[in-house]
Design a protein around this motif. Structure first.
Motif, PDB file in Angstrom:
ATOM      1  N   PRO A 137       6.696   3.775   0.347  1.00 17.48           N
ATOM      2  CA  PRO A 137       6.565   3.705  -1.114  1.00 17.48           C
ATOM      3  C   PRO A 137       5.512   4.671  -1.644  1.00 17.48           C
ATOM      4  O   PRO A 137       4.411   4.786  -1.082  1.00 17.48           O
ATOM      5  CB  PRO A 137       6.146   2.251  -1.367  1.00 17.48           C
ATOM      6  CG  PRO A 137       6.456   1.521  -0.114  1.00 17.48           C
ATOM      7  CD  PRO A 137       6.375   2.510   0.989  1.00 17.48           C
ATOM      8  N   GLY A 138       5.892   5.344  -2.728  1.00 16.58           N
ATOM      9  CA  GLY A 138       4.943   6.175  -3.452  1.00 16.58           C
ATOM     10  C   GLY A 138       4.573   5.516  -4.767  1.00 16.58           C
ATOM     11  O   GLY A 138       5.185   4.527  -5.178  1.00 16.58           O
ATOM     12  N   LEU A 139       3.568   6.084  -5.434  1.00 17.47           N
ATOM     13  CA  LEU A 139       3.114   5.493  -6.694  1.00 17.47           C
ATOM     14  C   LEU A 139       4.236   5.428  -7.722  1.00 17.47           C
ATOM     15  O   LEU A 139       4.300   4.504  -8.538  1.00 17.47           O
ATOM     16  CB  LEU A 139       1.928   6.292  -7.242  1.00 17.47           C
ATOM     17  CG  LEU A 139       0.671   6.288  -6.369  1.00 17.47           C
ATOM     18  CD1 LEU A 139      -0.419   7.148  -7.007  1.00 17.47           C
ATOM     19  CD2 LEU A 139       0.166   4.869  -6.125  1.00 17.47           C
ATOM     20  N   MET A 191       9.997  -2.724 -11.669  1.00 22.55           N
ATOM     21  CA  MET A 191      10.717  -3.977 -11.471  1.00 22.55           C
ATOM     22  C   MET A 191      12.012  -3.647 -10.745  1.00 22.55           C
ATOM     23  O   MET A 191      12.700  -2.684 -11.098  1.00 22.55           O
ATOM     24  CB  MET A 191      11.021  -4.630 -12.822  1.00 22.55           C
ATOM     25  CG  MET A 191      11.845  -5.896 -12.727  1.00 22.55           C
ATOM     26  SD  MET A 191      10.899  -7.296 -12.103  1.00 22.55           S
ATOM     27  CE  MET A 191      10.099  -7.807 -13.631  1.00 22.55           C
ATOM     28  N   TYR A 192      12.326  -4.420  -9.714  1.00 25.23           N
ATOM     29  CA  TYR A 192      13.578  -4.230  -8.990  1.00 25.23           C
ATOM     30  C   TYR A 192      14.477  -5.442  -9.254  1.00 25.23           C
ATOM     31  O   TYR A 192      14.098  -6.580  -8.999  1.00 25.23           O
ATOM     32  CB  TYR A 192      13.317  -4.008  -7.498  1.00 25.23           C
ATOM     33  CG  TYR A 192      12.687  -2.657  -7.268  1.00 25.23           C
ATOM     34  CD1 TYR A 192      11.299  -2.505  -7.335  1.00 25.23           C
ATOM     35  CD2 TYR A 192      13.465  -1.529  -7.062  1.00 25.23           C
ATOM     36  CE1 TYR A 192      10.717  -1.250  -7.183  1.00 25.23           C
ATOM     37  CE2 TYR A 192      12.891  -0.277  -6.902  1.00 25.23           C
ATOM     38  CZ  TYR A 192      11.519  -0.145  -6.972  1.00 25.23           C
ATOM     39  OH  TYR A 192      10.948   1.103  -6.827  1.00 25.23           O
ATOM     40  N   GLN A 233       0.828  -1.193   0.000  1.00 19.66           N
ATOM     41  CA  GLN A 233       0.000   0.000   0.000  1.00 19.66           C
ATOM     42  C   GLN A 233       0.865   1.246   0.000  1.00 19.66           C
ATOM     43  O   GLN A 233       1.996   1.247   0.489  1.00 19.66           O
ATOM     44  CB  GLN A 233      -0.922  -0.009   1.228  1.00 19.66           C
ATOM     45  CG  GLN A 233      -1.985  -1.089   1.177  1.00 19.66           C
ATOM     46  CD  GLN A 233      -2.854  -1.073   2.427  1.00 19.66           C
ATOM     47  OE1 GLN A 233      -2.406  -0.707   3.499  1.00 19.66           O
ATOM     48  NE2 GLN A 233      -4.102  -1.485   2.274  1.00 19.66           N
ATOM     49  N   PHE A 234       0.314   2.295  -0.529  1.00 15.98           N
ATOM     50  CA  PHE A 234       0.973   3.595  -0.518  1.00 15.98           C
ATOM     51  C   PHE A 234       1.443   3.916   0.899  1.00 15.98           C
ATOM     52  O   PHE A 234       0.650   3.898   1.843  1.00 15.98           O
ATOM     53  CB  PHE A 234      -0.015   4.651  -1.026  1.00 15.98           C
ATOM     54  CG  PHE A 234       0.567   6.045  -1.103  1.00 15.98           C
ATOM     55  CD1 PHE A 234       0.550   6.888  -0.002  1.00 15.98           C
ATOM     56  CD2 PHE A 234       1.113   6.509  -2.296  1.00 15.98           C
ATOM     57  CE1 PHE A 234       1.066   8.157  -0.083  1.00 15.98           C
ATOM     58  CE2 PHE A 234       1.626   7.781  -2.384  1.00 15.98           C
ATOM     59  CZ  PHE A 234       1.608   8.608  -1.274  1.00 15.98           C
ATOM     60  N   GLY A 235       2.732   4.184   1.065  1.00 11.93           N
ATOM     61  CA  GLY A 235       3.261   4.567   2.361  1.00 11.93           C
ATOM     62  C   GLY A 235       3.604   3.430   3.296  1.00 11.93           C
ATOM     63  O   GLY A 235       4.205   3.656   4.357  1.00 11.93           O
ATOM     64  N   ARG A 270       8.647  -7.624  -9.174  1.00 12.98           N
ATOM     65  CA  ARG A 270       7.789  -6.550  -9.698  1.00 12.98           C
ATOM     66  C   ARG A 270       6.963  -6.005  -8.543  1.00 12.98           C
ATOM     67  O   ARG A 270       6.187  -6.735  -7.926  1.00 12.98           O
ATOM     68  CB  ARG A 270       6.873  -7.066 -10.805  1.00 12.98           C
ATOM     69  CG  ARG A 270       6.031  -5.947 -11.419  1.00 12.98           C
ATOM     70  CD  ARG A 270       5.354  -6.354 -12.709  1.00 12.98           C
ATOM     71  NE  ARG A 270       6.285  -6.657 -13.781  1.00 12.98           N
ATOM     72  CZ  ARG A 270       6.933  -5.745 -14.507  1.00 12.98           C
ATOM     73  NH1 ARG A 270       6.767  -4.462 -14.256  1.00 12.98           N
ATOM     74  NH2 ARG A 270       7.728  -6.122 -15.468  1.00 12.98           N
ATOM     75  N   LEU A 271       7.160  -4.736  -8.235  1.00 12.17           N
ATOM     76  CA  LEU A 271       6.490  -4.079  -7.117  1.00 12.17           C
ATOM     77  C   LEU A 271       5.331  -3.235  -7.621  1.00 12.17           C
ATOM     78  O   LEU A 271       5.509  -2.402  -8.511  1.00 12.17           O
ATOM     79  CB  LEU A 271       7.481  -3.191  -6.352  1.00 12.17           C
ATOM     80  CG  LEU A 271       6.914  -2.409  -5.173  1.00 12.17           C
ATOM     81  CD1 LEU A 271       6.472  -3.359  -4.067  1.00 12.17           C
ATOM     82  CD2 LEU A 271       7.938  -1.418  -4.651  1.00 12.17           C
ATOM     83  N   SER A 272       4.162  -3.474  -7.036  1.00 13.70           N
ATOM     84  CA  SER A 272       2.977  -2.676  -7.339  1.00 13.70           C
ATOM     85  C   SER A 272       2.559  -1.922  -6.080  1.00 13.70           C
ATOM     86  O   SER A 272       2.665  -2.457  -4.966  1.00 13.70           O
ATOM     87  CB  SER A 272       1.821  -3.559  -7.804  1.00 13.70           C
ATOM     88  OG  SER A 272       2.184  -4.256  -8.985  1.00 13.70           O
ATOM     89  N   ILE A 273       2.095  -0.705  -6.260  1.00 12.29           N
ATOM     90  CA  ILE A 273       1.680   0.143  -5.144  1.00 12.29           C
ATOM     91  C   ILE A 273       0.191   0.432  -5.281  1.00 12.29           C
ATOM     92  O   ILE A 273      -0.256   0.941  -6.314  1.00 12.29           O
ATOM     93  CB  ILE A 273       2.453   1.482  -5.137  1.00 12.29           C
ATOM     94  CG1 ILE A 273       3.957   1.259  -5.331  1.00 12.29           C
ATOM     95  CG2 ILE A 273       2.163   2.250  -3.849  1.00 12.29           C
ATOM     96  CD1 ILE A 273       4.630   0.500  -4.231  1.00 12.29           C
ATOM     97  N   LEU A 274      -0.575   0.102  -4.222  1.00  9.97           N
ATOM     98  CA  LEU A 274      -2.018   0.355  -4.274  1.00  9.97           C
ATOM     99  C   LEU A 274      -2.355   1.703  -3.635  1.00  9.97           C
ATOM    100  O   LEU A 274      -1.701   2.109  -2.670  1.00  9.97           O
ATOM    101  CB  LEU A 274      -2.771  -0.765  -3.559  1.00  9.97           C
ATOM    102  CG  LEU A 274      -2.590  -2.170  -4.152  1.00  9.97           C
ATOM    103  CD1 LEU A 274      -3.390  -3.168  -3.334  1.00  9.97           C
ATOM    104  CD2 LEU A 274      -3.024  -2.199  -5.617  1.00  9.97           C
TER     105      LEU A 274
END
Lengths: 117, 115
Positions: free
Chosen positions: A81-83, A88-89, A14-16, A113-117
Motif C-alpha cells: 500500500p502507498g499513501l 474507503m473500499y 503501514q506504508f508498504g 476505511r483504509l488508512s496508511i501510516l
C-alpha cells in the motif's frame, strides 16, 4: 437479514505492508464487486467476479489483487500500500442470471476505511 | 462511451420541502437501467430507486420519484416532504444492457436537509 458484511470497518496499515480486506454475503448473489471510493467522489470499480470468473478493470493497479474462494466470500489484497491507496473500499453484490434477473441493482456493504501510516 | 453528469455538487433545503436532483446521461444504447443511490455520512450506499429505460412510467418509492425523459436523456430525482435523514450524497448511475455489469456513476450531489 440477508446482507453484505465487510470487515473490518476501519483498517490501519503501514506504508508498504500488505493488507487484506474481507467481504462476505448472505444474499447468494453470483456477482461480487470491489470499489475504491475517495472522499466525496463516486466509487471507482477495481474488479468484479462473475461466479469464479475474475474481471479486472484496465486501470486497476497491479498492486491490487482479489480472491473469491467460494460464493460467499471475497477478499481484496493490497500488496504494497502507498499513501494514495488510503480510501474507503466498498464491496457490492448483485444477482445476474439473464432474462428478468438481468442487471439487478447492486447491494453494498458498509465499507472498510483504509488508512496508511 | 457512456457518461453520467450531475450538475449540482451541493444542495440544501429546509425540512419538509421538496427538492429535485438533476442527472443527465449520454448513451447510444436503447435499453438500459438507471439508478439513484444514497450514501449517508459514514454509512452504507443504498439503492433509492431504479428505472428501466423501456418502461415509460416513472418509478416511485414512497417520497422518492423520478422524472425520466428518455429523449432528453434526463433522469431527475424528486424527494417530497424531505426529512433530516435524507441528508446524504446522492449518486446517479447508468447500466447498459451490454455493460458487463459495470455501473457508470455521476459525480454525486451532496444534499443537506436543514431543520
Amino acid at each position: 437479514d440477508a446482507m453484505v458484511i465487510q470487515n473490518p470497518r476501519y483498517q490501519v496499515t503501514q506504508f508498504g505492508k500488505p493488507v487484506t480486506l474481507s467481504c462476505s454475503q448472505t444474499l447468494n448473489h453470483n456477482v461480487m464487486y470491489w470499489y475504491q471510493q475517495k472522499s466525496s467522489q463516486a466509487p471507482k470499480l477495481l474488479f468484479h467476479y462473475y461466479d469464479k470468473d475474475f474481471n479486472n478493470e484496465a486501470d486497476t493497479p497491479d498492486n491490487f489483487q482479489s480472491r473469491r474462494p467460494n460464493t460467499s466470500f471475497c477478499f481484496l489484497d493490497i500488496r504494497s500500500p502507498g499513501l494514495g491507496d488510503a480510501a474507503m473500499y466498498l464491496c457490492a453484490t448483485s444477482r445476474e442470471g439473464g432474462g428478468a434477473e438481468s442487471n439487478q441493482p447492486q447491494h453494498f456493504g458498509d465499507g472498510t476505511r483504509l488508512s496508511i501510516l | 462511451a457512456q457518461t453520467v453528469t450531475q450538475s449540482q455538487p451541493e444542495m440544501s433545503v429546509q425540512e419538509a420541502e421538496t427538492v429535485t436532483l438533476s442527472c443527465t446521461y449520454d448513451t447510444s444504447e436503447n435499453n438500459y437501467y438507471l439508478f439513484w443511490y444514497k450514501q449517508p455520512p459514514s454509512r452504507q450506499m443504498i439503492l433509492v430507486i431504479r428505472q428501466e429505460a423501456y418502461k415509460q412510467q416513472n418509478a416511485t418509492e414512497n417520497r422518492f420519484s423520478v422524472n425520466f425523459q428518455k429523449a432528453a436523456k434526463s433522469f431527475s430525482l424528486k424527494i417530497s416532504d424531505s426529512q433530516l435523514g435524507d441528508t446524504a450524497m446522492y449518486f446517479c448511475a447508468f447500466m447498459g444492457m451490454d455493460s458487463n455489469y459495470q455501473l457508470i456513476w455521476g459525480a454525486g450531489t451532496k444534499l443537506i436537509i436543514k431543520p
